[in-house]
Write a protein that holds these residues in place. Sequence first.
Motif, PDB file in Angstrom:
ATOM      1  N   GLU A  12    -110.632  48.104  24.742  1.00  0.00           N
ATOM      2  CA  GLU A  12    -109.955  49.714  24.790  1.00  0.00           C
ATOM      3  C   GLU A  12    -110.823  49.998  23.822  1.00  0.00           C
ATOM      4  O   GLU A  12    -111.450  49.518  22.463  1.00  0.00           O
ATOM      5  CB  GLU A  12    -108.966  48.802  24.839  1.00  0.00           C
ATOM      6  CG  GLU A  12    -107.625  48.781  26.402  1.00  0.00           C
ATOM      7  CD  GLU A  12    -106.385  49.469  26.446  1.00  0.00           C
ATOM      8  OE1 GLU A  12    -106.114  49.943  25.585  1.00  0.00           O
ATOM      9  OE2 GLU A  12    -105.959  48.172  26.987  1.00  0.00           O
ATOM     10  N   PRO A  13    -110.866  51.338  23.930  1.00  0.00           N
ATOM     11  CA  PRO A  13    -111.436  52.359  22.439  1.00  0.00           C
ATOM     12  C   PRO A  13    -110.826  52.000  21.758  1.00  0.00           C
ATOM     13  O   PRO A  13    -108.744  52.493  21.879  1.00  0.00           O
ATOM     14  CB  PRO A  13    -111.845  54.050  22.988  1.00  0.00           C
ATOM     15  CG  PRO A  13    -111.051  53.307  24.851  1.00  0.00           C
ATOM     16  CD  PRO A  13    -111.197  52.307  25.059  1.00  0.00           C
ATOM     17  N   SER A  14    -110.314  52.591  20.409  1.00  0.00           N
ATOM     18  CA  SER A  14    -109.556  53.210  18.802  1.00  0.00           C
ATOM     19  C   SER A  14    -108.466  54.464  19.827  1.00  0.00           C
ATOM     20  O   SER A  14    -109.571  54.974  20.597  1.00  0.00           O
ATOM     21  CB  SER A  14    -110.450  52.591  17.963  1.00  0.00           C
ATOM     22  OG  SER A  14    -110.958  54.252  18.345  1.00  0.00           O
ATOM     23  N   PHE A  15    -107.253  54.222  18.995  1.00  0.00           N
ATOM     24  CA  PHE A  15    -106.902  55.761  18.886  1.00  0.00           C
ATOM     25  C   PHE A  15    -107.354  56.408  19.272  1.00  0.00           C
ATOM     26  O   PHE A  15    -106.833  57.824  19.653  1.00  0.00           O
ATOM     27  CB  PHE A  15    -105.068  55.157  18.557  1.00  0.00           C
ATOM     28  CG  PHE A  15    -104.690  56.730  18.095  1.00  0.00           C
ATOM     29  CD1 PHE A  15    -103.904  57.324  19.142  1.00  0.00           C
ATOM     30  CD2 PHE A  15    -104.646  57.757  17.459  1.00  0.00           C
ATOM     31  CE1 PHE A  15    -103.249  57.946  19.750  1.00  0.00           C
ATOM     32  CE2 PHE A  15    -104.020  58.613  17.731  1.00  0.00           C
ATOM     33  CZ  PHE A  15    -103.122  58.749  18.615  1.00  0.00           C
ATOM     34  N   TRP A  16    -108.238  56.364  17.565  1.00  0.00           N
ATOM     35  CA  TRP A  16    -108.818  57.793  17.415  1.00  0.00           C
ATOM     36  C   TRP A  16    -109.964  58.187  18.374  1.00  0.00           C
ATOM     37  O   TRP A  16    -110.540  59.092  18.388  1.00  0.00           O
ATOM     38  CB  TRP A  16    -109.444  57.611  15.962  1.00  0.00           C
ATOM     39  CG  TRP A  16    -108.094  57.186  15.018  1.00  0.00           C
ATOM     40  CD1 TRP A  16    -107.574  56.699  13.993  1.00  0.00           C
ATOM     41  CD2 TRP A  16    -107.277  59.074  14.512  1.00  0.00           C
ATOM     42  NE1 TRP A  16    -106.965  57.361  13.710  1.00  0.00           N
ATOM     43  CE2 TRP A  16    -106.115  58.037  13.721  1.00  0.00           C
ATOM     44  CE3 TRP A  16    -107.359  60.002  15.321  1.00  0.00           C
ATOM     45  CZ2 TRP A  16    -105.104  59.212  12.897  1.00  0.00           C
ATOM     46  CZ3 TRP A  16    -106.311  60.827  14.904  1.00  0.00           C
ATOM     47  CH2 TRP A  16    -104.892  60.627  14.151  1.00  0.00           C
TER      48      TRP A  16
END
Length: 410
Positions: free
Chosen positions: A227-231
């Motif tokens: 999954e991509p990071s929050f930012w």
Amino acid sequence: MDAFLDGWSRAASTSVGLFWTALWAFAFGYLVSSLIQVLVTRERMRRAMGESGPASVATGTVFGFLSSSCSFAALSTTRALFAKGAGLVPSLAFLLASTNLVIELGIVIAIFLGWQFVVAEYVGGLLMIAIAWAFVSATRPRNLVRRVREKLSEDASDGVGDDVSWRERITSLAGWRLVATRYVMEWRMVWKDVLIGFTVAGAISAFVPAAFFESLFVGSGAADGGEPSFWEVVAQTLVGPVAAFFTFIGSMGNIPLAAILHENGVSFAGVMAFVFSDLVVLPVTRINARYYGWKFAGYVALTLLVCLTVAAIAVHELFSAFGELPESVARGSIESRDFFALDVGFGLDVVSLAASAALVALWWTGRESDGEGGGESGDPSLLGRITTSVCALAALWLVGGLVVPHLAAS
């Protein structure tokens, strides 16, 4: 040259196949919308939507759910409601609900994207209404609202009177002619968006490499390895409205494009931000400016941008917390579908074509008997002429892609 012809053929076939897959959903949704527009009159909506309050906001939301999914129709109705005294927040609730909570949009999203996106569409739509309410309450644009009300025209008639009950309308030929007229109007309002949207989706599917999406949506390649990071999610959410702004496509036409973004690894939040952005595209902002002036149109656009950004991130984090983020799909999965398989969807498309033909015939006979003028007047503005030209090019692209490569091969 052979590679281009092959890509052209795949692009055109994918565009036509995507539309065929969604045809029954369009027809069913617009029939439901047309019935509601005839049976539930706009004047009743106005009387139920006063200044901001839980009851008025809820009423605006419900009437939006029961209304049209066309962004441009929603803008017109919202203007009429606002001009007749509906509060700004209930009017925004109607606008957001009529483009995010409607039945036909959910059906099309389910066909192309899956159940998580349908749930996110409805949950996100409700969140956007709540966020709009909070934003307006915090910014208090009272003087701006007052000045806009003074400029608005009081003529918001929809041509459907309250003197005839819904039972009389639904059991009379005149009532069904009204339904048929609304049905034709729905298609007239969206056909350009649909034609351009599905054509662009097919072309992107065939010609645009995955590297483009990875550079445009930072971290989109994470779909292959986590999954991509929050930012990265936040960055993709901010890019979604920008991509939607420059495609000029409305709420129904951008769903196949959203499916392309999903299969190229764009995050759940990025895809939802793109889907939510139908009310901040250039034609919508321009129409709002014509209705209310640029200052108020800018305020509405800012409100909607805040709403869709926060809502897209919120639904992403909510689904992530429950471990229900949609799984990534392999690139090219859209092209590889058997769009014309003899299945339930094929049968529904055939039925929808027959029903549409009957409604168009009913509209045409009523049009002739009422002495209505001949064809639909086009948008005389520069953007309207550009859109019409793009539609002509899209039609030529589709016809050419279906014919030319096969002629060259033979």
